[in-house]
Motif scaffolding. Structure first.
Motif, PDB file in Angstrom:
ATOM      1  N   LEU A 218      -0.973 -54.351  17.428  1.00  0.00           N
ATOM      2  CA  LEU A 218      -1.252 -54.271  16.152  1.00  0.00           C
ATOM      3  C   LEU A 218       0.232 -54.087  15.364  1.00  0.00           C
ATOM      4  N   TYR A 219       0.455 -54.843  14.492  1.00  0.00           N
ATOM      5  CA  TYR A 219       1.582 -54.869  13.531  1.00  0.00           C
ATOM      6  C   TYR A 219       1.068 -54.084  12.307  1.00  0.00           C
ATOM      7  N   MET A 220       1.551 -53.197  12.216  1.00  0.00           N
ATOM      8  CA  MET A 220       1.378 -52.219  11.267  1.00  0.00           C
ATOM      9  C   MET A 220       2.564 -51.426  10.353  1.00  0.00           C
TER      10      MET A 220
ATOM     11  N   PRO B 125      -2.083 -54.336   7.970  1.00  0.00           N
ATOM     12  CA  PRO B 125      -2.010 -54.579   9.340  1.00  0.00           C
ATOM     13  C   PRO B 125      -2.574 -55.959   9.886  1.00  0.00           C
ATOM     14  N   GLN B 126      -1.766 -56.461  11.249  1.00  0.00           N
ATOM     15  CA  GLN B 126      -2.538 -57.543  11.685  1.00  0.00           C
ATOM     16  C   GLN B 126      -2.813 -57.328  13.335  1.00  0.00           C
ATOM     17  N   LEU B 127      -4.014 -57.489  13.681  1.00  0.00           N
ATOM     18  CA  LEU B 127      -4.213 -57.250  15.108  1.00  0.00           C
ATOM     19  C   LEU B 127      -4.546 -58.393  15.843  1.00  0.00           C
TER      20      LEU B 127
ATOM     21  N   GLY C 289      -6.968 -58.600   9.823  1.00  0.00           N
ATOM     22  CA  GLY C 289      -6.485 -57.307   9.246  1.00  0.00           C
ATOM     23  C   GLY C 289      -7.631 -56.143   8.945  1.00  0.00           C
ATOM     24  N   CYS C 290      -7.178 -55.160   8.239  1.00  0.00           N
ATOM     25  CA  CYS C 290      -7.903 -53.983   8.273  1.00  0.00           C
ATOM     26  C   CYS C 290      -9.683 -54.335   8.050  1.00  0.00           C
ATOM     27  N   ASP C 291      -9.832 -55.398   6.741  1.00  0.00           N
ATOM     28  CA  ASP C 291     -11.274 -55.188   6.438  1.00  0.00           C
ATOM     29  C   ASP C 291     -12.002 -55.999   7.557  1.00  0.00           C
TER      30      ASP C 291
END
Length: 109
Positions: A21-23, A74-76, A85-87
């Motif tokens: 996770l890039y957060m 973020p990017q997972l 991302g989050c959504d």
């Protein structure tokens, strides 16, 4: 010691970590609501994940959206692929597909 350029470092992080996770912030102290919500979804499933705090890695923060074609954090990434991302993560948590995806990963050694 060889110093990797930013794109190579990002691609290596994604390849070396089944879930990353890039957060903004850290899982213990997220620094935006979207990162907090995404970490919460991952913690509910209980699978380990790596993270990169893009606030302390400005080169990665700048370069990753060009690589992933995703503009926000973020990017997972799971198994080298951008999940979203989050959504998207919260939607997948709600319909059970996030748990299925993470449980399909091989167990960590």
């Amino acid at each position: 010691m060889q110093v990797l350029d930013t794109e190579t470092r990002i691609r290596k992080q994604i390849a070396d970590n089944p879930v990353i996770l890039y957060m903004k912030g850290t899982p213990e102290a997220p620094e935006c609501g979207f990162s907090r919500a995404t970490v919460g979804a991952l913690h509910k499933i209980g699978k380990p994940f790596a993270f990169v705090n893009v606030l302390t890695a400005p080169h990665i923060r700048e370069k990753l959206p060009k690589i992933s074609q995703w503009p926000t954090y973020p990017q997972l990434f799971v198994n080298g692929e951008l999940v979203g991302g989050c959504d998207i993560v919260l939607g997948m948590e709600a319909d059970g597909s996030l748990q299925q995806l993470l449980e399909s990963l091989p167990a960590a050694d």
